[in-house]
Enzyme design. Structure first.
Site, PDB file in Angstrom:
ATOM      1  N   TRP A  24       0.819  -1.209   0.000  1.00 41.34           N
ATOM      2  CA  TRP A  24       0.000   0.000   0.000  1.00 41.34           C
ATOM      3  C   TRP A  24       0.860   1.269   0.000  1.00 41.34           C
ATOM      4  O   TRP A  24       0.346   2.359  -0.186  1.00 41.34           O
ATOM      5  CB  TRP A  24      -0.961   0.025   1.182  1.00 41.34           C
ATOM      6  CG  TRP A  24      -0.355  -0.406   2.489  1.00 41.34           C
ATOM      7  CD1 TRP A  24       0.253   0.396   3.410  1.00 41.34           C
ATOM      8  CD2 TRP A  24      -0.336  -1.730   3.024  1.00 41.34           C
ATOM      9  NE1 TRP A  24       0.668  -0.351   4.489  1.00 41.34           N
ATOM     10  CE2 TRP A  24       0.312  -1.652   4.276  1.00 41.34           C
ATOM     11  CE3 TRP A  24      -0.801  -2.970   2.569  1.00 41.34           C
ATOM     12  CZ2 TRP A  24       0.506  -2.785   5.083  1.00 41.34           C
ATOM     13  CZ3 TRP A  24      -0.594  -4.078   3.369  1.00 41.34           C
ATOM     14  CH2 TRP A  24       0.050  -3.987   4.608  1.00 41.34           C
ATOM     15  N   ARG A  25       2.175   1.101   0.196  1.00 43.49           N
ATOM     16  CA  ARG A  25       3.079   2.244   0.072  1.00 43.49           C
ATOM     17  C   ARG A  25       3.677   2.334  -1.327  1.00 43.49           C
ATOM     18  O   ARG A  25       4.270   3.354  -1.675  1.00 43.49           O
ATOM     19  CB  ARG A  25       4.206   2.133   1.105  1.00 43.49           C
ATOM     20  CG  ARG A  25       3.738   2.275   2.545  1.00 43.49           C
ATOM     21  CD  ARG A  25       4.877   2.046   3.524  1.00 43.49           C
ATOM     22  NE  ARG A  25       4.428   2.163   4.902  1.00 43.49           N
ATOM     23  CZ  ARG A  25       5.125   1.755   5.954  1.00 43.49           C
ATOM     24  NH1 ARG A  25       6.322   1.200   5.777  1.00 43.49           N
ATOM     25  NH2 ARG A  25       4.652   1.898   7.174  1.00 43.49           N
ATOM     26  N   GLU A  37      -5.854   0.202   5.875  1.00 43.91           N
ATOM     27  CA  GLU A  37      -6.180   0.634   7.230  1.00 43.91           C
ATOM     28  C   GLU A  37      -7.306  -0.209   7.828  1.00 43.91           C
ATOM     29  O   GLU A  37      -7.279  -0.547   9.010  1.00 43.91           O
ATOM     30  CB  GLU A  37      -6.552   2.117   7.249  1.00 43.91           C
ATOM     31  CG  GLU A  37      -5.378   3.056   7.037  1.00 43.91           C
ATOM     32  CD  GLU A  37      -4.302   2.902   8.099  1.00 43.91           C
ATOM     33  OE1 GLU A  37      -4.629   2.574   9.255  1.00 43.91           O
ATOM     34  OE2 GLU A  37      -3.118   3.122   7.768  1.00 43.91           O
ATOM     35  N   THR A  43      -5.013  -6.407  13.389  1.00 48.27           N
ATOM     36  CA  THR A  43      -4.410  -7.504  12.630  1.00 48.27           C
ATOM     37  C   THR A  43      -2.987  -7.119  12.239  1.00 48.27           C
ATOM     38  O   THR A  43      -2.733  -5.981  11.845  1.00 48.27           O
ATOM     39  CB  THR A  43      -5.227  -7.806  11.359  1.00 48.27           C
ATOM     40  OG1 THR A  43      -6.598  -8.006  11.716  1.00 48.27           O
ATOM     41  CG2 THR A  43      -4.707  -9.060  10.666  1.00 48.27           C
ATOM     42  N   TYR A  82     -13.183 -10.431  12.596  1.00 50.87           N
ATOM     43  CA  TYR A  82     -13.866  -9.142  12.760  1.00 50.87           C
ATOM     44  C   TYR A  82     -14.524  -8.730  11.438  1.00 50.87           C
ATOM     45  O   TYR A  82     -14.195  -7.715  10.839  1.00 50.87           O
ATOM     46  CB  TYR A  82     -12.877  -8.066  13.232  1.00 50.87           C
ATOM     47  CG  TYR A  82     -12.223  -8.394  14.558  1.00 50.87           C
ATOM     48  CD1 TYR A  82     -12.881  -8.149  15.761  1.00 50.87           C
ATOM     49  CD2 TYR A  82     -10.949  -8.958  14.603  1.00 50.87           C
ATOM     50  CE1 TYR A  82     -12.288  -8.458  16.976  1.00 50.87           C
ATOM     51  CE2 TYR A  82     -10.347  -9.272  15.812  1.00 50.87           C
ATOM     52  CZ  TYR A  82     -11.023  -9.019  16.992  1.00 50.87           C
ATOM     53  OH  TYR A  82     -10.432  -9.328  18.200  1.00 50.87           O
ATOM     54  N   TYR A 118      -8.758   7.150  14.799  1.00 47.84           N
ATOM     55  CA  TYR A 118      -7.451   6.731  14.309  1.00 47.84           C
ATOM     56  C   TYR A 118      -7.470   6.510  12.799  1.00 47.84           C
ATOM     57  O   TYR A 118      -6.601   7.000  12.069  1.00 47.84           O
ATOM     58  CB  TYR A 118      -7.010   5.440  15.016  1.00 47.84           C
ATOM     59  CG  TYR A 118      -5.789   4.826  14.377  1.00 47.84           C
ATOM     60  CD1 TYR A 118      -4.526   5.271  14.708  1.00 47.84           C
ATOM     61  CD2 TYR A 118      -5.910   3.828  13.409  1.00 47.84           C
ATOM     62  CE1 TYR A 118      -3.393   4.736  14.095  1.00 47.84           C
ATOM     63  CE2 TYR A 118      -4.800   3.301  12.787  1.00 47.84           C
ATOM     64  CZ  TYR A 118      -3.541   3.755  13.143  1.00 47.84           C
ATOM     65  OH  TYR A 118      -2.438   3.234  12.514  1.00 47.84           O
ATOM     66  N   ASP A 136      -2.607   5.062  18.056  1.00 50.19           N
ATOM     67  CA  ASP A 136      -3.020   3.684  18.310  1.00 50.19           C
ATOM     68  C   ASP A 136      -2.134   3.125  19.416  1.00 50.19           C
ATOM     69  O   ASP A 136      -1.397   3.871  20.084  1.00 50.19           O
ATOM     70  CB  ASP A 136      -2.942   2.844  17.039  1.00 50.19           C
ATOM     71  CG  ASP A 136      -1.514   2.627  16.563  1.00 50.19           C
ATOM     72  OD1 ASP A 136      -0.584   3.300  17.079  1.00 50.19           O
ATOM     73  OD2 ASP A 136      -1.302   1.780  15.677  1.00 50.19           O
ATOM     74  N   CYS A 191      10.223  -0.045  18.872  1.00 50.60           N
ATOM     75  CA  CYS A 191       9.722   0.203  20.227  1.00 50.60           C
ATOM     76  C   CYS A 191       8.680  -0.858  20.584  1.00 50.60           C
ATOM     77  O   CYS A 191       7.496  -0.587  20.769  1.00 50.60           O
ATOM     78  CB  CYS A 191       9.118   1.607  20.310  1.00 50.60           C
ATOM     79  SG  CYS A 191       8.827   2.196  21.990  1.00 50.60           S
ATOM     80  N   CYS A 198      16.039  -0.653  21.913  1.00 53.39           N
ATOM     81  CA  CYS A 198      16.444   0.729  22.180  1.00 53.39           C
ATOM     82  C   CYS A 198      17.724   1.146  21.445  1.00 53.39           C
ATOM     83  O   CYS A 198      17.794   2.281  20.950  1.00 53.39           O
ATOM     84  CB  CYS A 198      16.594   0.943  23.679  1.00 53.39           C
ATOM     85  SG  CYS A 198      15.009   0.837  24.576  1.00 53.39           S
ATOM     86  N   CYS A 201      16.907   2.606  18.109  1.00 57.72           N
ATOM     87  CA  CYS A 201      15.855   3.621  18.038  1.00 57.72           C
ATOM     88  C   CYS A 201      16.435   4.985  17.656  1.00 57.72           C
ATOM     89  O   CYS A 201      17.351   5.483  18.317  1.00 57.72           O
ATOM     90  CB  CYS A 201      15.138   3.720  19.376  1.00 57.72           C
ATOM     91  SG  CYS A 201      13.783   4.912  19.365  1.00 57.72           S
ATOM     92  N   CYS A 207      14.111  10.014  24.797  1.00 55.69           N
ATOM     93  CA  CYS A 207      13.250   9.102  25.562  1.00 55.69           C
ATOM     94  C   CYS A 207      13.619   9.078  27.050  1.00 55.69           C
ATOM     95  O   CYS A 207      14.700   8.613  27.427  1.00 55.69           O
ATOM     96  CB  CYS A 207      13.350   7.699  24.977  1.00 55.69           C
ATOM     97  SG  CYS A 207      12.249   6.497  25.762  1.00 55.69           S
TER      98      CYS A 207
END
Length: 354
Positions: A24-25, A37, A43, A82, A118, A136, A191, A198, A201, A207
């Site tokens: 989707w990108r 989305e 999921t 769902y 969201y 989210d 994360c 870490c 990151c 942080c």
């Protein structure tokens, strides 16, 4: 936090280098964003990927989805769970097609079927550059650790509302969709809930939890009250067909889906079923429920099947929409069945052979 601009820059630079290659990108479109989305709600990405590919091959745009029969939509969704998401996506496509143009702001998108805050923020920030921050579970985790916020929240929805102002304050005016995707990407790949990475990151220097050495302590969510349930299901065969139960179309969950019937649905008392070992025992979790389902071989009552029940030939099972777990269970039980034995010819005596 040291610097909002510095945080945004570090996040943006990392995302450009490390964003996962997702369909989707690749040549993004509003339709791809909307479908992804909806599929990604509750999921994981790895689960969604093959479903997204099949969906786009068969329903490549809003008009194709709007024109598709519901049965086809649900069949393509089979296994994602769902199912209200699929029905809402179907309804949304019909509303989009009926409009002169799709809405461009999150408030208008929240008026469409299945679109919450969201999802509205994700769709409009990615597709239209709307200045709407996505919050989210991944984003809550990042923000709780950035600030070392030790508040115990009742649930993830409460936490999301509490962190929404901070998420909005950190949102850049330029390319807010990339920022939102970068936050989700770090939450999904760096994360992590358990054992966060870490050292990898890009915003570690911002942080507070990393400086304290206890990022895994955040966020603090109240423990869920788990309820355990036991279900007895039956495996009934007759003349090459399997007895299945179809949930009513008006049901809140699993509307129109087929499953192995419970003993009660099949008109069989549970005490008359649960003798010996079950064919299979399955455990699964749905929201706060931990469910143990035992499947027993049984002989269905004679006569016309009860409400919602139908004998389905084994050769037609693939044409039906079954709930994901039951599709897997039926395949497993069929694979475990011994193959039919050929009829034995009576042995010939020497005199017969002569």
């Amino acid at each position: 936090m040291k610097s909002k601009a510095g945080f945004q820059s570090a996040l943006r630079t990392w995302y450009r280098r490390h964003a996962r290659k997702l369909p989707w990108r690749d040549h993004p479109s509003l339709y791809k964003t909307v479908v992804s989305e909806f599929m990604l709600q509750q999921t994981q990405v790895t689960t969604v990927l093959p479903y997204f590919a099949r969906w786009m091959a068969e329903l490549p745009g809003f008009p194709a989805l709007a024109a598709a029969p519901e049965a086809r939509v649900l069949k393509l969704w089979e296994g994602l769970g769902y199912y209200s998401r699929a029905r809402n996506l179907h309804r949304l496509a019909r509303e989009i097609v009926a409009r002169a143009a799709p809405p461009r702001n999150p408030e208008a998108w929240q008026e469409l079927p299945g679109v919450g805050p969201y999802t509205a923020a994700a769709i409009t920030s990615i597709s239209f550059g709307a200045p709407a921050a996505c919050v989210d579970g991944n984003v809550v985790r990042i923000l709780a650790r950035l600030t070392a916020n030790g508040t115990e929240f009742r649930d993830s929805a409460t936490a999301a509302r509490a962190f929404a102002p901070l998420a909005q304050a950190l949102l850049p005016t330029q390319r807010p969709g990339d920022h939102n995707q970068a936050m989700m990407e770090i939450g999904a790949t760096v994360c992590l809930r358990q054992n966060p990475l870490c050292p990898e990151c890009p915003v570690r220097s911002f942080c507070a939890a990393a400086r304290r050495g206890n990022p895994g302590a955040y966020p603090r969510l109240a423990a869920k009250k788990i309820e355990r349930r036991t279900v007895i299901r039956v495996w009934c065969e007759r003349a090459g067909a399997l007895l299945l139960h179809r949930t009513d179309d008006a049901a809140r969950r699993l509307a129109g889906q087929h499953e192995l019937p419970t003993a009660e649905q099949a008109g069989l008392a549970g005490s008359a079923i649960a003798h010996g070992s079950p064919l299979a025992k399955k455990r699964r979790s749905i929201t706060r429920f931990q469910i143990t389902e035992s499947i027993y071989a049984a002989t269905a009552p004679h006569g016309t099947p009860g409400p919602g029940l139908a004998w389905v030939p084994f050769a037609e099972l693939d044409r039906l929409t079954l709930s994901g777990p039951h599709r897997r269970w039926i395949r497993e039980l069929l694979a475990a069945k011994p193959p039919p034995q050929p009829a034995l010819r009576p042995s010939l005596s020497r005199n017969d052979a002569a």
